[in-house]
Design a protein around this motif. Structure first.
Motif, PDB file in Angstrom:
ATOM      1  N   SER A   3     -28.372 -11.696  20.725  1.00 50.13           N
ATOM      2  CA  SER A   3     -28.381 -13.065  21.225  1.00 50.13           C
ATOM      3  C   SER A   3     -29.232 -13.160  22.480  1.00 50.13           C
ATOM      4  O   SER A   3     -29.288 -12.241  23.280  1.00 50.13           O
ATOM      5  CB  SER A   3     -26.955 -13.533  21.521  1.00 50.13           C
TER       6      SER A   3
ATOM      7  N   LYS B  29     -26.325 -14.158  13.423  1.00 48.47           N
ATOM      8  CA  LYS B  29     -24.907 -14.127  13.066  1.00 48.47           C
ATOM      9  C   LYS B  29     -24.424 -12.689  13.051  1.00 48.47           C
ATOM     10  O   LYS B  29     -25.176 -11.771  12.749  1.00 48.47           O
ATOM     11  CB  LYS B  29     -24.699 -14.730  11.674  1.00 48.47           C
ATOM     12  N   ARG B  30     -23.164 -12.514  13.340  1.00 47.52           N
ATOM     13  CA  ARG B  30     -22.548 -11.186  13.245  1.00 47.52           C
ATOM     14  C   ARG B  30     -22.215 -10.888  11.786  1.00 47.52           C
ATOM     15  O   ARG B  30     -21.887 -11.786  11.030  1.00 47.52           O
ATOM     16  CB  ARG B  30     -21.252 -11.132  14.050  1.00 47.52           C
TER      17      ARG B  30
ATOM     18  N   SER C 235     -31.457 -18.225  13.687  1.00 51.19           N
ATOM     19  CA  SER C 235     -30.059 -18.135  14.079  1.00 51.19           C
ATOM     20  C   SER C 235     -29.603 -16.701  13.857  1.00 51.19           C
ATOM     21  O   SER C 235     -30.040 -16.029  12.934  1.00 51.19           O
ATOM     22  CB  SER C 235     -29.198 -19.115  13.288  1.00 51.19           C
TER      23      SER C 235
END
Length: 189
Positions: free
Chosen positions: A4, A16-17, A14
């Protein structure tokens, strides 16, 4: 992998985990009525998913990293009830056991094992480091269930070392680190 705030991805990306699996063994060696040492041995899946673009240009890149990890934790237990709170904190040492990168668009899907980068016919360097040193902290409840000791814990782990090799990260100020939030259920004797 916590990337991030990265400057290496565009604003349309974007991050994302990934959800992953974790399993392990632990030993709790009591030092006093409150303090104990709790070394552990885990297999942990870590990684991240990047989604970029819009419309027909939409694509994703998923990194799946597996580690053999050794947390060396100091544990403090509080209270004397049947279920009592506890906290853990300590360093973690990990060796990467698996690594896979998967890229997908509407037109193509590609999956590559990181070992293929350096193997026969591979010309690129493996983009991920093979070791990780970090720290872990958690809170939980310990007690007994069905005649066995048991606990439930929420734990946060953060790598201190860069997960991307210097060659793969050349020209960038970004230093991505592993970051994991775990829900752990434990059963003892």
């Amino acid at each position: 992998v916590d990337v991030s705030g990265s400057d290496i991805f565009s604003n349309s990306t974007s991050i994302k985990r990934n959800m992953g699996f974790q399993a392990g063994l632990y030993l709790n060696k009591r030092l006093t009525s409150v303090w104990s040492l709790q070394p552990e041995l885990h297999y942990v899946q870590k990684g991240a998913q990047l989604e970029a673009g819009t419309g027909a240009g939409l694509g994703s890149l998923v990194f799946k990293l597996g580690y053999g990890e050794i947390p060396l934790l100091l544990r403090a237990d509080f209270g004397s009830g049947s279920w009592r709170p506890f906290v853990t904190v300590g360093p973690t040492f990990a060796m990467r056991t698996s690594c896979k990168a998967e890229a997908e668009t509407e037109e193509i899907k590609l999956s590559v094992d990181c070992n293929e980068f350096e193997g026969e016919g591979g010309t690129a360097e493996d983009p991920f480091t093979k070791t990780d040193v970090g720290g872990s902290a958690g809170v939980g409840l310990a007690g007994s269930m069905l005649g066995r000791s048991a606990f439930v814990q929420i734990r946060y782990g953060r790598g201190f070392t860069n997960v991307v090799t210097d060659a793969a990260n050349a020209g960038s100020d970004e230093k991505p680190k592993n970051s994991v939030i775990s829900l752990i259920l434990g059963i003892g004797r």
